[in-house]
Write a protein that holds these residues in place. Structure first.
Motif, short mmCIF file in Angstrom:
data_model
loop_
_atom_site.label_atom_id
_atom_site.label_comp_id
_atom_site.label_asym_id
_atom_site.label_seq_id
_atom_site.Cartn_x
_atom_site.Cartn_y
_atom_site.Cartn_z
N GLY A 133 0.82 -1.20 0.00
CA GLY A 133 0.00 0.00 0.00
C GLY A 133 0.85 1.25 0.00
O GLY A 133 2.01 1.24 0.45
N LEU A 134 0.28 2.35 -0.47
CA LEU A 134 1.05 3.58 -0.64
C LEU A 134 1.04 4.47 0.59
O LEU A 134 1.58 5.58 0.55
N THR A 135 0.46 4.00 1.68
CA THR A 135 0.53 4.75 2.93
C THR A 135 1.54 4.18 3.90
O THR A 135 1.82 4.78 4.94
N ALA A 136 2.10 3.01 3.57
CA ALA A 136 3.10 2.37 4.43
C ALA A 136 4.47 2.39 3.75
O ALA A 136 4.57 2.42 2.52
N GLU A 137 5.52 2.40 4.55
CA GLU A 137 6.86 2.34 3.99
C GLU A 137 7.10 0.95 3.41
O GLU A 137 6.80 -0.07 4.05
N PRO A 138 7.62 0.86 2.16
CA PRO A 138 7.85 -0.46 1.57
C PRO A 138 8.97 -1.21 2.31
O PRO A 138 9.80 -0.61 2.99
N GLU A 139 8.96 -2.53 2.16
CA GLU A 139 9.93 -3.38 2.85
C GLU A 139 11.02 -3.83 1.89
O GLU A 139 10.75 -4.22 0.75
N LEU A 140 12.26 -3.80 2.35
CA LEU A 140 13.38 -4.23 1.53
C LEU A 140 13.23 -5.70 1.16
O LEU A 140 12.87 -6.54 2.00
N ALA A 141 13.54 -6.03 -0.09
CA ALA A 141 13.45 -7.41 -0.55
C ALA A 141 14.82 -7.91 -1.00
O ALA A 141 15.41 -8.81 -0.39
N CYS A 142 15.37 -7.34 -2.07
CA CYS A 142 16.64 -7.80 -2.59
C CYS A 142 17.28 -6.70 -3.43
O CYS A 142 16.66 -5.67 -3.68
N ASN A 143 18.50 -6.90 -3.84
CA ASN A 143 19.18 -5.91 -4.68
C ASN A 143 20.14 -6.61 -5.64
O ASN A 143 20.52 -7.77 -5.44
N THR A 144 20.53 -5.88 -6.68
CA THR A 144 21.50 -6.39 -7.65
C THR A 144 22.90 -6.00 -7.21
O THR A 144 23.10 -5.22 -6.28
N GLY A 145 23.88 -6.53 -7.90
CA GLY A 145 25.25 -6.11 -7.67
C GLY A 145 25.46 -4.67 -8.10
O GLY A 145 24.68 -4.11 -8.88
N ALA A 146 26.51 -4.06 -7.59
CA ALA A 146 26.78 -2.66 -7.88
C ALA A 146 27.25 -2.47 -9.32
O ALA A 146 28.01 -3.29 -9.85
N GLU A 147 26.78 -1.41 -9.95
CA GLU A 147 27.17 -1.06 -11.32
C GLU A 147 26.87 0.42 -11.52
O GLU A 147 25.70 0.81 -11.55
N GLU A 148 27.88 1.24 -11.65
CA GLU A 148 27.67 2.69 -11.67
C GLU A 148 27.04 3.20 -12.95
O GLU A 148 26.65 4.37 -13.02
N THR A 149 26.88 2.36 -13.98
CA THR A 149 26.24 2.83 -15.22
C THR A 149 24.76 2.46 -15.30
O THR A 149 24.13 2.64 -16.34
N LEU A 150 24.18 1.95 -14.23
CA LEU A 150 22.76 1.58 -14.24
C LEU A 150 21.88 2.78 -14.55
O LEU A 150 22.17 3.91 -14.14
N ASN A 151 20.77 2.54 -15.28
CA ASN A 151 19.80 3.59 -15.51
C ASN A 151 18.42 3.02 -15.83
O ASN A 151 18.30 1.92 -16.33
N ASP A 152 17.41 3.77 -15.47
CA ASP A 152 16.01 3.60 -15.91
C ASP A 152 15.42 2.21 -15.70
O ASP A 152 15.07 1.52 -16.67
N PRO A 153 15.22 1.77 -14.46
CA PRO A 153 14.49 0.52 -14.25
C PRO A 153 13.04 0.65 -14.70
O PRO A 153 12.41 1.70 -14.49
N SER A 154 12.50 -0.39 -15.31
CA SER A 154 11.12 -0.36 -15.81
C SER A 154 10.51 -1.74 -15.68
O SER A 154 11.05 -2.72 -16.22
N TRP A 155 9.37 -1.83 -14.98
CA TRP A 155 8.71 -3.11 -14.76
C TRP A 155 7.95 -3.57 -16.00
O TRP A 155 7.41 -2.75 -16.76
N SER A 156 7.87 -4.89 -16.18
CA SER A 156 7.00 -5.46 -17.20
C SER A 156 5.55 -5.19 -16.80
O SER A 156 5.24 -4.96 -15.63
N PRO A 157 4.63 -5.21 -17.76
CA PRO A 157 3.22 -4.95 -17.43
C PRO A 157 2.65 -5.88 -16.36
O PRO A 157 1.79 -5.46 -15.58
N ASP A 158 3.12 -7.12 -16.29
CA ASP A 158 2.62 -8.04 -15.27
C ASP A 158 3.39 -7.94 -13.96
O ASP A 158 3.06 -8.63 -12.98
N GLY A 159 4.42 -7.10 -13.91
CA GLY A 159 5.17 -6.89 -12.68
C GLY A 159 6.06 -8.04 -12.26
O GLY A 159 6.56 -8.06 -11.13
N LYS A 160 6.34 -8.98 -13.16
CA LYS A 160 7.14 -10.16 -12.80
C LYS A 160 8.58 -10.08 -13.29
O LYS A 160 9.41 -10.90 -12.91
#
Length: 412
Positions: free
Chosen positions: A233-260
């Motif tokens: 929900g958008l009234t609660a702080e989200p919970e940490l799940a996981c992360n990728t390895g570090a890469e300083e050239t990362l840009n523009d994450p975008s979810w698939s329409p189904d969110g998977k």
């Protein structure tokens, strides 16, 4: 400056159809070689939407509405395109009054609403605000996607991403990492959702359409990484799940329409990471990422289908004479690789002299234009060739209509 776009000629027309996709068909728009491209999420079907991007006048940050129309930055303007590359609108982004320091700068972080009605953008510039020291500032603006209406601004907010057709998340820096804002709500009224647990910076991100997952770019330089959160929900702080390895050239994450799955770019291109499950402190079943679009950047993933590049060509039927065409109609042979309806006018100069339409199947067919009474009378005794401009629209069986035009010569 504004770069002119090439007018498509009927005799050499090649088009790509824009269409609203089905639930099972989605696509990614992105930047490659200063131009807008589109591809299937597995990398197949990749093709350029635009070809006039240049190093000193590039396309930036494409974003695609659910109906397949694309908004992007182009030099210092914002453009709206269909998947053929036809320019439907071009306009400079509005800037706040008394903010000349933002004028003439390229709009970035372009985002279009799912329904295609509005576009958000960020301009980065040097300014001196009342009561504050001079320095680098950011302003996020909102306009209609055709540039005809201004919906206001929000200062010190970047990288807007729509979470509905009338609200965004954005990023405000230290103390206001992830924020909510809406068009026409005021210049300094963005609301903070949450801040990073370790006071690290969050610079960009996207909420899934299901509003149950959030991806953000976190930290700085060599520690820059993609962080995934579980959203409750958008009234609660989200919970940490996981992360990728570090890469300083990362840009523009975008979810698939189904969110998977999630797309993001780095120095090697656009990568897809499978995330079938996202729970607090884990992303079970996460699938290894794979670069599917080498050399691509700034991806935006949406539900519209990639349509193939369609081809339409036409020419006057062999042996056509003006006198006969005036009486019985001007006939053109048309070749197309897609079924649809071709209809419109023929003109001499700017004056309409006739009209016609035809339902076409893939392959070779005919369209006939009937001249008006005035045109028949005016050109009945003509003893020289008549050049007519053919101004048509082609409506495929599935998808959006697009223009077809060109000049043809009818022999006396």
């Amino acid at each position: 400056m504004r770069r002119p776009r090439t007018v498509t000629a009927l005799l050499t027309a090649t088009f790509a159809l824009a269409a609203a996709g089905t639930a099972a068909a989605d696509s990614i728009v992105y930047i490659k070689g200063h131009n807008v491209w589109i591809a299937n999420p597995d990398g197949t079907g990749a093709r350029a939407v635009t070809t006039d991007g240049e190093e000193d006048w590039p396309y930036r940050s494409p974003s695609m509405a659910d109906n397949g129309l694309i908004s992007a930055g182009h030099g210092t303007d914002i453009v709206q395109l269909d998947q053929q590359g036809n320019e439907l609108a071009e306009f400079p982004p509005k800037i706040p009054e008394n903010s000349a320091s933002f004028g003439g700068l390229p709009p970035q972080d372009i985002a279009v609403t799912p329904d295609g009605s509005k576009v958000a953008y960020t301009i980065y510039g040097y300014s001196c605000l009342p009561g504050a020291s001079c320095g680098t500032r950011q302003v996020t603006g909102y306009m209609s996607a055709n540039g005809k209406q201004d919906y206001g601004y929000e200062f010190s907010l970047t990288s807007p991403e729509w979470i509905s057709n009338n609200a965004i998340i954005g990023f405000g820096g230290f103390g206001k990492n992830v924020m909510f804002d809406a068009p026409n709500s005021g210049d300094y009224d963005a609301k903070t959702w949450f801040n990073d647990y370790a006071d690290r910076d969050i610079s960009d991100g996207e909420l899934s359409r299901q509003r149950d997952r959030l991806a953000v770019l976190r930290d700085y330089g060599p520690d820059y990484h993609l962080m995934i959160y579980k959203v409750n929900g958008l009234t609660a702080e989200p919970e940490l799940a996981c992360n990728t390895g570090a890469e300083e050239t990362l840009n523009d994450p975008s979810w698939s329409p189904d969110g998977k799955r999630i797309a993001f770019a780095h120095k090697d291109g656009i990568e897809i990471l499978g995330l079938p499950n996202v729970v607090p402190n884990d992303c079970p079943g996460a699938q290894s990422g794979k670069v599917v679009l080498p050399g691509g950047s700034e991806p935006d993933w949406g539900p519209a289908q990639v349509q193939p590049r369609y081809e339409i060509s036409a020419d006057v039927v062999k042996g056509t004479k003006l006198a006969k065409a005036l009486k019985k109609g001007l006939k053109l042979w048309v070749k197309t690789n897609v079924a649809g309806t071709l209809a419109g006018d023929i003109k001499v100069g700017k004056k309409k002299v006739g009209a016609g339409s035809a339902d076409l199947s893939p392959g070779k067919g005919k369209i006939k234009f009937s001249f008006t009474k005035k045109a028949k009378k005016k050109y009945a005794e003509r003893d020289s060739s008549l050049k007519v401009f053919v101004d048509l629209m082609f409506k495929p069986r599935v998808g959006l209509a697009f223009p077809v035009s060109g000049t043809l010569e009818v022999k006396p």
